[in-house]
Every structure is written in C-alpha cells, then in structure tokens.
Design a protein around this motif. Structure first.
Motif, short mmCIF file in Angstrom:
data_model
loop_
_atom_site.label_atom_id
_atom_site.label_comp_id
_atom_site.label_asym_id
_atom_site.label_seq_id
_atom_site.Cartn_x
_atom_site.Cartn_y
_atom_site.Cartn_z
N GLN A 148 -2.91 -4.65 -1.78
CA GLN A 148 -2.90 -4.02 -3.10
C GLN A 148 -4.30 -3.51 -3.45
O GLN A 148 -4.53 -2.98 -4.53
CB GLN A 148 -2.46 -5.02 -4.18
CG GLN A 148 -1.13 -5.69 -3.89
CD GLN A 148 0.01 -4.71 -3.73
OE1 GLN A 148 0.18 -3.83 -4.56
NE2 GLN A 148 0.78 -4.84 -2.66
N SER A 149 -5.26 -3.66 -2.55
CA SER A 149 -6.64 -3.27 -2.83
C SER A 149 -6.80 -1.75 -2.69
O SER A 149 -5.87 -1.05 -2.31
CB SER A 149 -7.58 -3.96 -1.85
OG SER A 149 -7.41 -3.40 -0.55
N ASP A 150 -8.01 -1.27 -2.99
CA ASP A 150 -8.30 0.16 -2.81
C ASP A 150 -9.06 0.41 -1.52
O ASP A 150 -9.62 1.47 -1.30
CB ASP A 150 -9.12 0.67 -4.01
CG ASP A 150 -8.28 0.68 -5.27
OD1 ASP A 150 -7.10 1.03 -5.19
OD2 ASP A 150 -8.82 0.32 -6.34
N VAL A 151 -9.08 -0.59 -0.64
CA VAL A 151 -9.75 -0.45 0.65
C VAL A 151 -8.73 -0.19 1.75
O VAL A 151 -8.94 0.63 2.64
CB VAL A 151 -10.56 -1.73 0.98
CG1 VAL A 151 -11.17 -1.64 2.38
CG2 VAL A 151 -11.65 -1.94 -0.06
N ILE A 152 -7.61 -0.90 1.68
CA ILE A 152 -6.53 -0.71 2.66
C ILE A 152 -5.19 -0.95 1.98
O ILE A 152 -5.05 -1.92 1.24
CB ILE A 152 -6.75 -1.64 3.88
CG1 ILE A 152 -5.64 -1.41 4.92
CG2 ILE A 152 -6.83 -3.10 3.46
CD1 ILE A 152 -5.96 -1.99 6.28
N TRP A 153 -4.25 -0.05 2.23
CA TRP A 153 -2.94 -0.19 1.58
C TRP A 153 -1.88 0.62 2.35
O TRP A 153 -2.22 1.41 3.23
CB TRP A 153 -3.00 0.25 0.12
CG TRP A 153 -3.24 1.72 -0.07
CD1 TRP A 153 -2.30 2.69 -0.25
CD2 TRP A 153 -4.53 2.38 -0.09
NE1 TRP A 153 -2.92 3.91 -0.39
CE2 TRP A 153 -4.27 3.76 -0.29
CE3 TRP A 153 -5.85 1.95 0.03
CZ2 TRP A 153 -5.30 4.70 -0.36
CZ3 TRP A 153 -6.87 2.88 -0.03
CH2 TRP A 153 -6.60 4.24 -0.23
N ILE A 154 -0.62 0.39 2.00
CA ILE A 154 0.50 1.11 2.61
C ILE A 154 1.33 1.76 1.52
O ILE A 154 1.61 1.15 0.49
CB ILE A 154 1.37 0.14 3.46
CG1 ILE A 154 0.52 -0.47 4.58
CG2 ILE A 154 2.57 0.88 4.05
CD1 ILE A 154 1.26 -1.53 5.39
N GLU A 155 1.70 3.03 1.73
CA GLU A 155 2.47 3.78 0.74
C GLU A 155 3.83 4.17 1.30
O GLU A 155 3.99 4.36 2.50
CB GLU A 155 1.74 5.09 0.37
CG GLU A 155 0.46 4.88 -0.40
CD GLU A 155 -0.13 6.23 -0.82
OE1 GLU A 155 0.56 7.25 -0.71
OE2 GLU A 155 -1.30 6.22 -1.24
N ASP A 156 4.80 4.34 0.39
CA ASP A 156 6.09 4.92 0.73
C ASP A 156 6.12 6.34 0.16
O ASP A 156 6.06 6.52 -1.04
CB ASP A 156 7.23 4.08 0.12
CG ASP A 156 8.59 4.60 0.54
OD1 ASP A 156 8.67 5.69 1.16
OD2 ASP A 156 9.59 3.91 0.26
#
Length: 200
Positions: A148-156
């Motif tokens: 949930q950070s702004d460094v690493i995340w996954i989007e749909d």
DNA sequence: GAGATGATTAGCT
DNA sequence: GCTAATCATCTCC
C-alpha cells in the motif's frame, strides 16, 4: 487503483497467482517510476511445499517475512547475485508467497535500460525473476514493505487474460523439491516475449 | 566461526 | 547447451 489490502488476505495462493497475471506492478525508487503488467508468476504454498523456504514450518531471520500478514513484499538474494521479488499473501502465520518471474514493461523503459546497462530495449530486460527485480530497482531494502506504500504497489487496470491465453505448468529451478517440483504452480501468458523458459 | 549451497543469469561454444 | 560468477543465509561444530 491499487489492489486493496484485503486482496492479499486470500489464503488460496495458487488462485491468486493466476489472478495476478495481467495486474500492473509499479515501483517508485529514488524518484524513478517503473513498471508493467505481470505475465509470469509462481506460487509457493506455505509449510507443505518442499520448494518453499518455509517448508516444514521453518522460521529464520530471512523467512520470517513470509509469516507476516499478507500484502507485503518478500525480497531476498539468491546465488549471491540475484534479488527476487515475492508477494506475501494470506494471513499472519501462513507463509504463502508468489514469485514474480516476468513483467511486460510499460513505464520507465529508459530507467530500466540504465539499470540493466542496455542500449536498446530487449525482451530480456524484465525476463526472469532476477531481471525483474533489477529493472524495477527492487532490493532487499524494500523487504517486508507494504504494497500500500508509494514505493512499490500493484494495480488493477482492467487487463485480463482468458484461460486460453494463460498456461499452467511446473515451476522452474526447483528440481530438488521432489514430487512438489511437478505441481502446476507456475502461470504464464502463452507466447508473451517477456516470459522466461517454456512458453507455449 | 567455518563450510556448503541456492525461487538464477549472462556469455561463450 | 554448458558453466562461471558470487555472497547471504543456514547448519553444524
């Protein structure tokens, strides 16, 4: 657009591995945004999977990350050279993880080329787990970081692949795991040029 | 504290 | 296809 925390709490790591195909993985390391959509994954299923670091309920300083609440990263060094990025899923005490083996890059290609010392974009820029981590700037510094950070995340982003386009098969590089090496825990997009090894 | 080894990759043949 | 590169981590002593 980030996948919610609850997405990662699903205890069915194999189903999630299939579902992550087509999702977008992004990193923002040192102010450089890079990412793309996932085209190859492998499931590592807790204490009963001989190929997993957590087989037999083993807990060490390295593997304790896998036992934490789902929705975080698990990054570790292999062969002294390559760093690998995994997504920890399920709940606390259940060491399930998904290895991201290949990504189809869409953002930050120039940055990836610099990190990989490449002059032109080649398919192997993000092909294979060690390459993905290097191209996206992933290191052990972001081990156990929340997605949930702004460094690493996954989007749909609504991208999906049909069952005809996605193949399942045995995992790579786990021959030592006996019968568990044969489990169809590897998922990949058929024919995608960024997928490593068997690709049909 | 020492010894073995691996969720691999790149480069050469 | 084959093999060297290279080190954190785990396993015993």
């Amino acid at each position: 657009m980030k996948l919610p925390e609850s997405y990662y709490h699903n205890p069915d790591v194999v189903a999630l591995s299939r579902d992550l195909i087509g999702k977008y993985l992004f990193t923002n390391i040192d102010g450089e945004l890079t990412g793309g959509y996932i085209v190859e994954t492998e499931a590592y299923a807790g204490v009963n999977d001989k190929a997993a670091h957590s087989y037999g309920g083993k807990v060490t300083p390295r593997t304790q990350t896998m036992y934490m609440q789902g929705g975080i990263s698990y990054v570790y060094l292999c062969y002294g050279i390559h760093e690998m990025f995994n997504v920890v899923v399920s709940g606390e005490g259940h060491p399930h993880a998904i290895l991201i083996r290949a990504v189809h890059p869409t953002d930050g290609l120039d940055v990836m080329m610099l990190r990989r010392n490449m002059e032109i974009v080649k398919p192997n820029i993000t092909k294979g787990p060690g390459s993905v981590a290097k191209a996206l700037g992933i290191s052990r510094k972001i081990n156990a970081m929340t997605l949930q950070s702004d460094v690493i995340w996954i989007e749909d982003r609504g991208l999906t692949f049909s069952n005809e386009e996605v193949a399942a098969g045995p995992r790579i590089g786990v021959d030592y795991a006996g019968n568990d090496a044969l489990l169809p825990y590897r998922f990949y997009v058929k024919g995608n040029i960024y997928v490593s090894k068997p690709n049909k």
